[in-house]
Design a protein around this motif. Structure first.
Motif, PDB file in Angstrom:
ATOM      1  N   PRO A  64       0.837  -1.204   0.000  1.00  0.00           N
ATOM      2  CA  PRO A  64       0.000   0.000   0.000  1.00  0.00           C
ATOM      3  C   PRO A  64       0.871   1.254   0.000  1.00  0.00           C
ATOM      4  O   PRO A  64       1.973   1.254   0.554  1.00  0.00           O
ATOM      5  CB  PRO A  64      -0.791  -0.124   1.301  1.00  0.00           C
ATOM      6  N   GLY A  76      -9.003   1.011   0.074  1.00  0.00           N
ATOM      7  CA  GLY A  76      -8.370   0.018  -0.784  1.00  0.00           C
ATOM      8  C   GLY A  76      -8.409   0.402  -2.245  1.00  0.00           C
ATOM      9  O   GLY A  76      -7.436   0.215  -2.976  1.00  0.00           O
ATOM     10  N   PHE A  79      -5.891   3.060  -3.000  1.00  0.00           N
ATOM     11  CA  PHE A  79      -4.518   2.538  -2.978  1.00  0.00           C
ATOM     12  C   PHE A  79      -4.138   1.842  -4.284  1.00  0.00           C
ATOM     13  O   PHE A  79      -2.961   1.737  -4.616  1.00  0.00           O
ATOM     14  CB  PHE A  79      -4.348   1.532  -1.840  1.00  0.00           C
ATOM     15  N   PRO A  86      -8.221  -3.654  -5.068  1.00  0.00           N
ATOM     16  CA  PRO A  86      -7.947  -3.939  -3.655  1.00  0.00           C
ATOM     17  C   PRO A  86      -7.781  -5.433  -3.416  1.00  0.00           C
ATOM     18  O   PRO A  86      -8.543  -6.252  -3.945  1.00  0.00           O
ATOM     19  CB  PRO A  86      -9.180  -3.391  -2.938  1.00  0.00           C
ATOM     20  N   GLY A  92      -4.115  -3.589   2.998  1.00  0.00           N
ATOM     21  CA  GLY A  92      -4.212  -2.521   2.017  1.00  0.00           C
ATOM     22  C   GLY A  92      -3.453  -2.787   0.729  1.00  0.00           C
ATOM     23  O   GLY A  92      -3.345  -1.894  -0.116  1.00  0.00           O
ATOM     24  N   SER A  94      -2.578  -4.241  -3.074  1.00  0.00           N
ATOM     25  CA  SER A  94      -3.364  -4.284  -4.310  1.00  0.00           C
ATOM     26  C   SER A  94      -2.970  -5.507  -5.120  1.00  0.00           C
ATOM     27  O   SER A  94      -1.798  -5.893  -5.146  1.00  0.00           O
ATOM     28  CB  SER A  94      -3.114  -3.021  -5.144  1.00  0.00           C
TER      29      SER A  94
END
Length: 521
Positions: A64, A76, A79, A86, A92, A94
């Motif tokens: 993140p 999320g 990010f 997410p 957090g 990806s």
């Protein structure tokens, strides 16, 4: 393009056919080098390249940009850079939207020769696709058909459009065609060996890693091998590692072997989409290639090896069927979804043309077929140019330049709010990003404040076509909404990079210099 049987001993004709195939390979290599984008641009290219780096570094998610928790909602999504979503975990991170097959190959290349090597994977796979089209055509209908098919594939607008971008369409086509050609084999009656069955199975498994949704088509190479039950059984065993790899990768990245990055499949697939796609895909293929490819549909009626032709046509139909219920798009280049079927379809089409030409005297037949193939290939190249295939490099280069600017000009404590360009900033500059198009409009100013409280300097990177969306999204919620101060840089007259703090300085009367970043096109 005569086949080997049309000249005494066949050898001179085969030399000519191999020379034509070599020309197709050279054309493919030339286009790759001259017009290859070699850049991380939009969502798809960052999905593959960002995932490749993620794997090369031993991670299953992108870290993140800010350590959670953060005060704003939908964190999320903010990010996740372009090409990512997410992740399933609470940290957090990806995860990529796209399948892992190409990223695995890119990661291997990166581990061997550095990040730049990821851009070599698709061109090499393009060469493999052309060569295996030669093999497939030669094994089905003779070297003349193989050479003509290889040349036509190398001229295809759809093939060339994907050849110059770091995406999985060309690799998927290459591996499926390699699997079909290997399964078909050089034997006149298709007798296979266990070794060839394993090879065909491994190639099929690798193709499934590129496009997991085409996994049911693994039945076609197996059926091509069916005259030898041992080879067919060996093929099934060869497919297994690819299927297992897909399951393990999806479990590691998405938390379950049955999940992918595409989210709710009910939103992506519907029978209601079939009528639209049933019109669009054939129309786009015909527009880019002329309707000549439709001749491939009658190939089993004229083929000497009808069972094989029926199986290849079933493969082509299977690829089409896989995307008919998929969400419709509006641009011709989405024929890229059909690219795994294109080599086989070209082979079937050439076979029909060759059979039709046999109604003429031998020399006339060769001359007519040669003229038709060369004229078709030339027209396809002209269509590729008209469809701006050879401008992709220019259009994508702005993202690479943005990434390089961010790496060299922005402070290391910068955080960049971006939508489409977020992937290039992450990849080239390794700077944290937030996706402004996922930020609740009422929270933008508090996002800036939170970043500053964490010692980060917020910047905006807004592409020209995104500017109005940014303004309308945040107007009435943030003074920054109007983008009414000079940017720190303009990349190729398209992407503007703003220091958020410059607005107050500018309104106080301070001059804000703007750097113009241009490059040789």
């Amino acid at each position: 393009m005569a086949d080997a049987r049309s000249t005494p001993r066949g050898r001179p004709s085969r030399v000519v056919c191999l020379s034509v195939t070599a020309g197709a390979l050279l054309l493919t290599a030339f286009v790759s080098v001259r017009w290859g984008a070699f850049a991380i641009g939009g969502s798809d290219s960052h999905c593959y390249a960002g995932q490749a780096r993620m794997f090369a570094e031993g991670r299953v998610a992108l870290a993140p940009p800010l350590v959670p928790p953060v005060p704003w909602p939908n964190a999320g999504a903010t990010f996740a850079p372009s090409g990512f979503a997410p992740g399933p975990g609470p940290d957090g991170g990806s995860v990529p939207l796209c399948p892992a097959g190409l990223a695995v190959a890119m990661a291997a290349a990166a581990r061997i020769a550095g990040d730049a090597a990821i851009f070599a994977v698709v061109p090499l796979m393009g060469l493999l696709a052309v060569w295996c089209t030669w093999l497939l055509g030669s094994r089905l209908a003779g070297p003349g058909a193989g050479a003509a098919s290889a040349l036509l594939l190398a001229c295809s607008p759809t093939f060339l459009y994907q050849l110059v971008q770091p995406m999985s369409d060309v690799p998927a086509a290459a591996l499926w065609t390699a699997a079909l050609a290997t399964a078909l084999g050089p034997e006149a009656r298709g007798r296979g060996t266990a070794a060839r069955g394993v090879a065909a199975g491994l190639l099929t498994g690798a193709a499934i890693m590129m496009r997991p949704n085409l996994a049911p088509l693994a039945a076609i190479p197996l059926l091509l091998l069916w005259p030898s039950r041992a080879a067919a059984l060996a093929s099934a065993g060869g497919v297994a590692p690819g299927v297992v790899a897909v399951a393990l990768l999806q479990a590691a990245v998405y938390g379950s072997p049955l999940r992918s990055g595409y989210g709710d499949l009910k939103q992506l697939f519907s029978l209601a989409y079939v009528p639209t796609n049933l019109v669009n895909y054939p129309a786009w293929l015909a527009s880019a290639h002329t309707p000549v490819l439709a001749l491939g549909a009658i190939a089993p009626l004229v083929a000497a090896r009808r069972a094989v032709a029926w199986l290849l046509l079933a493969f082509v139909a299977g690829v089409f069927a896989a995307y008919l219920p998929y969400v419709p798009f509006t641009d011709w280049w989405y024929t890229r979804f059909l690219l795994p079927a294109l080599p086989a379809l070209v082979v079937l089409t050439v076979m029909v043309l060759e059979r039709a030409a046999r109604a003429l005297p031998r020399r006339a037949a060769v001359a007519v077929l040669t003229v038709v193939v060369l004229a078709s290939g030339g027209y396809w190249l002209a269509r590729a140019n008209a469809l701006e295939v050879f401008r992709v490099k220019t259009l994508e280069q702005k993202y690479a330049e943005l990434g390089r600017f961010a790496a060299s000009r922005l402070p290391r404590n910068a955080i960049v709010l971006a939508a489409q360009p977020a992937g290039s900033v992450r990849f080239y500059a390794r700077l944290p990003t937030l996706s402004w198009d996922a930020i609740d409009p009422a929270w933008l100013e508090r996002v800036f404040a939170e970043c500053r409280a964490r010692g980060l300097v917020p910047y905006l990177a807004v592409e020209g076509w995104e500017a109005e969306s940014f303004r309308s999204r945040f107007r009435g919620h943030s003074p920054a909404a109007d983008l009414d101060w000079p940017p720190r840089a303009v990349i190729g007259n398209v992407i503007a990079v703003y220091d958020v703090a410059d607005r107050a300085r500018y309104l106080a009367g301070e001059q804000i210099p703007t750097e113009r970043v241009v490059w040789k096109k």
